[in-house]
Design an enzyme around this catalytic site. Structure first.
Site: not given
Length: 558
Positions: A198, A369, A371
């Protein structure tokens, strides 16, 4: 390379979406005899895609290989990973594998599309293995902004390929399920041929804050609020919903879920045990007006300013049950997604106009986030120690930055492969190389139409939106060689006010002159006359006003 592999046991990775963009995630793992799809995501339309509801990947590559398609694996339940599943299952009858909450969201989608009865959905769980054709998939639990996310360790004829899924390394997750770093490290010990990771936050230094940190800020805001509190959040963010429920209980407030997707997701999460909500804490719409404002907490959709969302309707005083009262506190607990800033600002301004106090990301730390940031990305690289590295999930700038991080931690330049949509990477004999790219594209979904809106249609919509429309109508009698009715002009979006009446009169006169010349000639081609009218009017309007409306000449012959 595994001992049983032979040079002919190639494995291809083909990227049908998700590289060079946020959304549309779709990857295939393929051998000579089998093909598995990882994720089937959608993308929400950008401004130039007028009237388009959603965008899905082009399945042409899969149609050409239909005979060897054996399954679909979903890493988690966000729309950019599952949103295209209903459209896929209209054409392909293969099993779809996912974790319980992911499949619960998929079932709701398939029910809406009338496809649930014929879908084959199969649950998988972290640390389980799934043999599928020449592949064996192990599912690895990860932390993300939705529950039940997994990464993949795929044993292939060429070696182990690890797919991170969307992840961050959260040491204090709300649900208590940490990212399973041990399994990533295990596969690093076994030997990883390639890591796909990612890249969304590859530009962000340091570590991503824990979700629990945001809970502390939200609790302070809600505890200090003297009136009603409305929190807008992504409906899929079950961890955030749980924190809000827990805060409401601490602060003596009852909870109302508002918005279709919010109500559905909260119900599914409760049924699966991912959301703990005491029955006495939940508030119905009918009870709302009878409860003191300081005892209510409304959790709603609309954090991105979506026009039909509950919060947008509240801000426009168009909601049937919820109306802003002076002193209400509204919290937008999400990031401003690029492209949505204007819509969000409009909602915020409307809320202020109604007397609410508004808190959002730019004025308080109320969102983190889901991520990984740079240090977490480096850690995953260190744990898996891949022979090859392929950054995934992000715009090109994110992929390039992630590739730079991989080189910084010691991967050789030639083993860091930056791919884009359409790229095919073949692993053969333990080595990787790019093949000829495949045709990929985007399919536009407009209402019930899938793929029937072409770029020409979109071009016309943009033309109409920016320049307006002029319909030039006339009726002629070729046998009598005369006009059956005076030419007329109908305009929409062309802003011809009273001061332009002289221009309209001039346009009618030009049109009449062209028609009369046509009537004087035998066997005249009236389609050609229509084209002449359009050309003459375009020239007139541009010369006079420097505008280029769409001209639709229509000549009726009697």
């Amino acid at each position: 390379m595994p001992p049983e592999a032979s040079p002919s046991d190639w494995v291809d990775l083909t990227f049908l979406g998700g590289l060079g963009e946020i959304g549309l995630n779709c990857l295939t793992l393929e051998t000579a005899d089998a093909l598995v799809v990882v994720d089937l995501g959608l993308m929400f339309p950008e401004d130039p895609l007028l009237g388009i509801d959603i965008v899905i990947p082009d399945f042409s590559y899969l149609r050409e290989r239909r005979d060897k398609l054996i399954g679909v694996l979903l890493t988690h339940g966000h729309e950019d990973h599952i949103g295209a599943v209903p459209f896929f299952l209209r054409e392909f009858a293969v099993p779809v594998y996912g974790t319980p909450f992911t499949l619960a969201l998929v079932r709701e989608k398939l029910r809406e599309h009338g496809l649930l009865a014929k879908a084959e959905l199969k649950e998988i769980h972290p640390r389980e293995s799934l043999p599928l054709g020449p592949f064996t998939f192990e599912f690895i639990g990860v932390c993300h902004s939705i529950v039940d996310g997994v990464g993949l360790a795929v044993t292939t004829p060429q070696g182990v390929i690890v797919h991170s899924g969307d992840f961050k390394i959260d040491p204090t997750p709300v649900a208590g399920r940490r990212m399973d770093l041990n399994r990533f490290a295990h596969w690093g010990e076994v030997g990883v041929l390639a890591l796909l990771s990612d890249s969304t936050n590859a530009e962000r230094p340091g570590y991503t804050l824990s979700e629990r940190e945001i809970g502390l800020t939200l609790e302070d805001l809600i505890r200090e609020a003297e009136g009603r509190v409305i929190v807008a959040v992504f409906a899929s963010h079950i961890h955030r919903l749980q924190q809000l429920v827990d805060i409401a209980q601490k602060c003596g407030r009852r909870v109302l879920f508002s918005g279709k997707s919010m109500v559905v997701n909260a119900r599914l999460a409760q049924e699966l045990g991912y959301l703990r909500l005491p029955p006495e804490l939940e508030l119905s719409v009918g009870e709302l007006e009878h409860l003191p404002p300081e005892e209510t907490l409304i959790i709603t959709t609309g954090s991105q300013g979506e026009p039909l969302s509950a919060l947008a309707r509240i801000a426009l005083e168009a909601h049937r049950h919820i109306h802003i009262q002076k002193g209400d506190l509204v919290i937008l607990s999400s990031k401003f997604i690029p492209g949505n800033e204007r819509a969000i600002s409009t909602v915020i301004n409307n809320l202020y106009r109604l007397g609410a106090q508004v808190v959002y990301e730019r004025v308080a730390a109320i969102h983190v986030s889901g991520h990984a940031s740079q240090e977490e990305l480096k850690l995953l690289l260190a744990l898996t120690r891949p022979r090859y590295f392929i950054p995934i999930h992000g715009e090109l700038r994110h992929l390039v930055r992630h590739a730079q991080l991989a080189r910084a931690v010691g991967l050789p330049e030639e083993r860091v492969l930056v791919a884009e949509d359409g790229c095919r990477i073949r692993f053969e004999g333990g080595e990787a190389r790019f093949l000829e790219p495949v045709e990929t594209g985007r399919v536009f979904v407009d209402g019930k139409g899938v793929g029937d809106v072409s770029r020409i249609v979109l071009r016309d919509r943009r033309h109409l939106a920016s320049d307006g429309l002029v319909i030039a109508v006339a009726a002629v009698d070729p046998k009598a060689r005369k006009l059956a009715a005076e030419p007329d002009l109908i305009t929409r979006g062309f802003a011809l006010e009273e001061e332009h009446e002289r221009l309209l009169t001039q346009a009618r006169r030009i049109m009449q002159e062209i028609l009369l010349r046509g009537l004087e000639e035998p066997n005249q081609d009236w389609l050609e006359i229509q084209a002449q009218v359009g050309k003459a009017l375009r020239k007139l309007f541009f010369k006079t006003l420097e505008r280029r409306p769409m001209i639709l000449p229509l000549i009726l012959t009697l």
